[in-house]
Motif scaffolding. Structure first.
Motif, PDB file in Angstrom:
ATOM      1  N   ASN A  86      54.308  44.870  32.825  1.00 42.54           N
ATOM      2  CA  ASN A  86      55.010  44.404  34.022  1.00 42.54           C
ATOM      3  C   ASN A  86      56.298  45.178  34.297  1.00 42.54           C
ATOM      4  O   ASN A  86      57.049  44.829  35.200  1.00 42.54           O
ATOM      5  N   GLY A  87      56.570  46.210  33.498  1.00 39.65           N
ATOM      6  CA  GLY A  87      57.695  47.091  33.782  1.00 39.65           C
ATOM      7  C   GLY A  87      59.059  46.576  33.396  1.00 39.65           C
ATOM      8  O   GLY A  87      60.065  47.174  33.767  1.00 39.65           O
ATOM      9  N   LEU A  88      59.121  45.487  32.651  1.00 46.23           N
ATOM     10  CA  LEU A  88      60.417  44.912  32.291  1.00 46.23           C
ATOM     11  C   LEU A  88      60.686  44.969  30.790  1.00 46.23           C
ATOM     12  O   LEU A  88      61.724  44.503  30.333  1.00 46.23           O
ATOM     13  N   SER A  89      59.747  45.528  30.029  1.00 46.28           N
ATOM     14  CA  SER A  89      59.847  45.418  28.577  1.00 46.28           C
ATOM     15  C   SER A  89      59.683  46.758  27.866  1.00 46.28           C
ATOM     16  O   SER A  89      59.033  46.848  26.825  1.00 46.28           O
ATOM     17  N   GLY A  90      60.300  47.795  28.400  1.00 46.24           N
ATOM     18  CA  GLY A  90      60.217  49.100  27.774  1.00 46.24           C
ATOM     19  C   GLY A  90      61.213  49.305  26.652  1.00 46.24           C
ATOM     20  O   GLY A  90      61.200  50.336  25.984  1.00 46.24           O
ATOM     21  N   GLN A  91      62.088  48.329  26.436  1.00 48.87           N
ATOM     22  CA  GLN A  91      63.116  48.480  25.409  1.00 48.87           C
ATOM     23  C   GLN A  91      62.512  48.452  24.007  1.00 48.87           C
ATOM     24  O   GLN A  91      61.430  47.925  23.796  1.00 48.87           O
ATOM     25  N   SER A  92      63.226  49.036  23.048  1.00 50.09           N
ATOM     26  CA  SER A  92      62.760  49.046  21.670  1.00 50.09           C
ATOM     27  C   SER A  92      62.795  47.631  21.099  1.00 50.09           C
ATOM     28  O   SER A  92      63.550  46.774  21.559  1.00 50.09           O
ATOM     29  N   ILE A  93      61.959  47.392  20.106  1.00 54.00           N
ATOM     30  CA  ILE A  93      61.850  46.079  19.495  1.00 54.00           C
ATOM     31  C   ILE A  93      62.814  45.991  18.327  1.00 54.00           C
ATOM     32  O   ILE A  93      62.809  46.837  17.431  1.00 54.00           O
ATOM     33  N   SER A  94      63.649  44.968  18.331  1.00 50.34           N
ATOM     34  CA  SER A  94      64.636  44.795  17.279  1.00 50.34           C
ATOM     35  C   SER A  94      64.033  44.019  16.108  1.00 50.34           C
ATOM     36  O   SER A  94      62.877  43.591  16.143  1.00 50.34           O
ATOM     37  N   ARG A  95      64.860  43.803  15.078  1.00 50.55           N
ATOM     38  CA  ARG A  95      64.431  43.008  13.929  1.00 50.55           C
ATOM     39  C   ARG A  95      64.855  41.551  14.078  1.00 50.55           C
ATOM     40  O   ARG A  95      64.684  40.750  13.162  1.00 50.55           O
ATOM     41  N   LEU A  96      65.393  41.204  15.240  1.00 51.38           N
ATOM     42  CA  LEU A  96      65.752  39.815  15.514  1.00 51.38           C
ATOM     43  C   LEU A  96      64.496  38.999  15.823  1.00 51.38           C
ATOM     44  O   LEU A  96      63.438  39.567  16.108  1.00 51.38           O
ATOM     45  N   PRO A  97      64.570  37.691  15.792  1.00 51.63           N
ATOM     46  CA  PRO A  97      63.444  36.875  16.257  1.00 51.63           C
ATOM     47  C   PRO A  97      63.059  37.266  17.684  1.00 51.63           C
ATOM     48  O   PRO A  97      63.924  37.557  18.511  1.00 51.63           O
ATOM     49  N   LEU A  98      61.766  37.261  17.962  1.00 53.83           N
ATOM     50  CA  LEU A  98      61.245  37.735  19.240  1.00 53.83           C
ATOM     51  C   LEU A  98      60.621  36.585  20.028  1.00 53.83           C
ATOM     52  O   LEU A  98      60.085  35.634  19.462  1.00 53.83           O
ATOM     53  N   GLU A  99      60.682  36.728  21.356  1.00 54.02           N
ATOM     54  CA  GLU A  99      60.106  35.707  22.230  1.00 54.02           C
ATOM     55  C   GLU A  99      59.567  36.351  23.502  1.00 54.02           C
ATOM     56  O   GLU A  99      60.224  37.197  24.110  1.00 54.02           O
ATOM     57  N   THR A 100      58.363  35.964  23.877  1.00 56.39           N
ATOM     58  CA  THR A 100      57.766  36.365  25.152  1.00 56.39           C
ATOM     59  C   THR A 100      57.817  35.180  26.101  1.00 56.39           C
ATOM     60  O   THR A 100      57.364  34.083  25.747  1.00 56.39           O
ATOM     61  N   CYS A 101      58.392  35.370  27.292  1.00 49.94           N
ATOM     62  CA  CYS A 101      58.334  34.299  28.296  1.00 49.94           C
ATOM     63  C   CYS A 101      57.295  34.686  29.348  1.00 49.94           C
ATOM     64  O   CYS A 101      57.242  35.827  29.806  1.00 49.94           O
ATOM     65  N   GLN A 102      56.454  33.733  29.683  1.00 48.47           N
ATOM     66  CA  GLN A 102      55.352  33.996  30.622  1.00 48.47           C
ATOM     67  C   GLN A 102      55.077  32.738  31.435  1.00 48.47           C
ATOM     68  O   GLN A 102      55.299  31.605  30.971  1.00 48.47           O
ATOM     69  N   THR A 103      54.591  32.933  32.656  1.00 52.91           N
ATOM     70  CA  THR A 103      54.283  31.803  33.530  1.00 52.91           C
ATOM     71  C   THR A 103      52.895  31.245  33.243  1.00 52.91           C
ATOM     72  O   THR A 103      51.991  31.976  32.846  1.00 52.91           O
ATOM     73  N   MET A 104      52.732  29.957  33.486  1.00 51.39           N
ATOM     74  CA  MET A 104      51.430  29.333  33.340  1.00 51.39           C
ATOM     75  C   MET A 104      50.546  29.657  34.545  1.00 51.39           C
ATOM     76  O   MET A 104      49.330  29.801  34.424  1.00 51.39           O
ATOM     77  N   ASN A 105      51.200  29.786  35.728  1.00 52.15           N
ATOM     78  CA  ASN A 105      50.459  30.237  36.914  1.00 52.15           C
ATOM     79  C   ASN A 105      51.042  31.580  37.329  1.00 52.15           C
ATOM     80  O   ASN A 105      50.927  32.548  36.596  1.00 52.15           O
ATOM     81  N   GLY A 106      51.674  31.683  38.505  1.00 47.46           N
ATOM     82  CA  GLY A 106      52.239  32.960  38.914  1.00 47.46           C
ATOM     83  C   GLY A 106      53.747  32.960  39.022  1.00 47.46           C
ATOM     84  O   GLY A 106      54.399  33.970  38.769  1.00 47.46           O
ATOM     85  N   MET A 107      54.330  31.802  39.394  1.00 47.00           N
ATOM     86  CA  MET A 107      55.765  31.695  39.638  1.00 47.00           C
ATOM     87  C   MET A 107      56.459  30.967  38.493  1.00 47.00           C
ATOM     88  O   MET A 107      55.833  30.286  37.696  1.00 47.00           O
TER      89      MET A 107
END
Length: 448
Positions: A272-293
């Motif tokens: 989706n073009g928003l997550s090109g950053q490098s992955i850190s060693r901190l806890p990680l979380e993906t936020c995503q919609t259940m529908n579209g908005m």
């Protein structure tokens, strides 16, 4: 959340350069952040949770056009008139949190104040809040009390930008709402934000996390904009040392942050073009919609199926990350019926044997695209969970993994599975004679 139009802009090298300059400007001459023992423990607990629910709710639900509606032309003063009709008579915090708990989710993240500037709690810093509506009850209070009562973690979303307040120095969004740019006063606005954050962190009991959004509003500035984040982060950690801080800036985490989030992408992906950053060693979380908005939109009934959501959760856990799955509550205060159905389906799956392969796990060593992924329990003798996420019915699979397998079972049924080591390839071959091919997730539990 960010509008799709912003995606292309963030991808350019110029913006990335500006972002790096802004990060350096904000951390310059600051003492290094050293997390407390309570904070480190909170990070571990957060990672163990693996599943949370995002709740985007504010005045924007009344327009039923999503949470960015004010950015697309309405005058802020006309928009604000809807507060006089905001009466979510069907809101019931106990029902919300009960449904969320039954889904297997371990925490919520609630939008206390989104870019529209309306506060969903009894704030003393602005009259533009839930108490000055016909409803007149503190939403954050009710949710906080119910979360604490039912043992659900409480994370609070807070927008760094405001499309209605004159003192916020506008960036590249919210430029058509009727604000007078000459009245911008960053120092005044910064004090206002910190006063509100202090309220949230002192009046509502234990807050497990603060989830910031809006940094990107100034990522095109010629002169780097100083958000004064280190001072703000230090204030939060002083008020509640265990509170973990995350910022949806789409950059590698800044100093003082305790987790890293990825918007609409699993870590390592950038579809989706928003997550090109490098992955850190901190806890990680993906936020995503259940529908579209994110916020409620009356036309958006394009809900992902329960199978899609379960597989999204599994693929996220297999990357060592949490899934923060969003719901946009309706203006009457109810969670949409379809969203409740999806929560129930996920709960049925997680609260069975499958939860063992999600909670308190780390990324596994087996990964064959999106079709075969793995999670692993913690500890030297922890089992490996191989997740088959395809509808194709295979009689067997061959995977490369470390260690000598002692036992393999179908995690859902408990039935033993035959397996053998291929001497030529070194791969372990599992026989899947009981596989139907229509499972949400066929899980092989491998013990060593």
């Amino acid at each position: 959340m960010k509008h799709a139009l912003i995606t292309a802009l963030l991808a350019s090298a110029t913006l990335l350069g500006n972002a790096q300059n802004q990060q350096k400007a904000e951390t310059c001459n600051q003492q290094h952040y050293v997390p407390t023992a309570e904070n480190l423990q909170a990070r571990n607990e957060f990672s163990d949770n693996r599943f949370g629910i995002f709740l985007h709710w504010g005045l924007y639900s009344m327009f039923a056009q999503g949470e960015w509606y004010l950015n697309y032309g309405p005058n802020k003063d006309e928009y604000a008139k809807v507060a006089d009709a905001f009466y979510p008579h069907s809101f019931n915090a106990e029902k919300w949190i009960s449904a969320i708990k039954a889904s297997g989710a371990k925490y919520i993240c609630f939008t206390t104040r989104h870019h529209e500037g309306f506060s969903m709690w009894d704030t003393k810093q602005s009259d533009y809040n839930i108490m000055n509506t016909p409803y007149g009850k503190d939403i954050v209070r009710q949710l906080a009390d119910e979360c604490h009562k039912q043992g659900i973690g409480l994370h609070l979303y807070y927008s760094h930008i405001d499309w209605t307040r004159e003192d916020y120095p506008a960036g590249r969004t919210g430029l058509t709402t009727g604000k007078d740019p000459k009245k911008a006063d960053w120092n005044h606005y910064y004090k206002f934000m910190n006063a509100q954050l202090t309220e949230l962190l002192t009046n509502y009991g234990k807050v497990d996390g603060i989830w910031f959004d809006g940094w990107w509003d100034h990522d095109e500035d010629t002169i780097p904009f100083n958000w004064q984040l280190p001072e703000q982060y230090a204030m939060i950690h002083k008020l509640q040392p265990a509170c973990i801080i995350g910022n949806n800036h789409h950059q590698t985490p800044f100093e003082g942050e305790d987790m890293q989030m990825f918007e609409r992408d699993i870590p390592g992906e950038n579809k989706n073009g928003l997550s090109g950053q490098s992955i850190s060693r901190l806890p990680l979380e993906t936020c995503q919609t259940m529908n579209g908005m994110w916020g409620y939109k009356i036309k958006d009934q394009n809900y992902k199926s329960a199978k899609e959501l379960i597989r999204l959760l599994v693929r996220t856990a297999a990357k060592g990350a949490n899934l923060l799955l969003n719901i946009g509550p309706q203006p009457n205060g109810e969670l949409p019926a379809t969203a409740l159905d999806r929560l129930a389906d996920m709960g049925k799956w997680l609260n069975g044997n499958a939860g063992e392969s999600i909670y308190r796990t780390v990324a596994g060593e087996v990964a064959l695209g999106d079709s075969i992924v793995s999670t692993c329990g913690k500890g030297k003798k922890a089992p490996l969970y191989i997740h088959i996420l395809t509808d194709k019915k295979d009689g067997e699979i061959a995977v490369t993994m470390k260690g000598k397998a002692k036992k393999a079972t179908n995690l859902i049924t408990g039935d033993k599975l035959a397996f053998r080591k291929d001497k030529a390839t070194g791969k372990t071959i599992f026989e899947l004679n009981d596989r139907k091919g229509d499972e949400d997730d066929y899980i092989i539990k491998v013990e060593f």
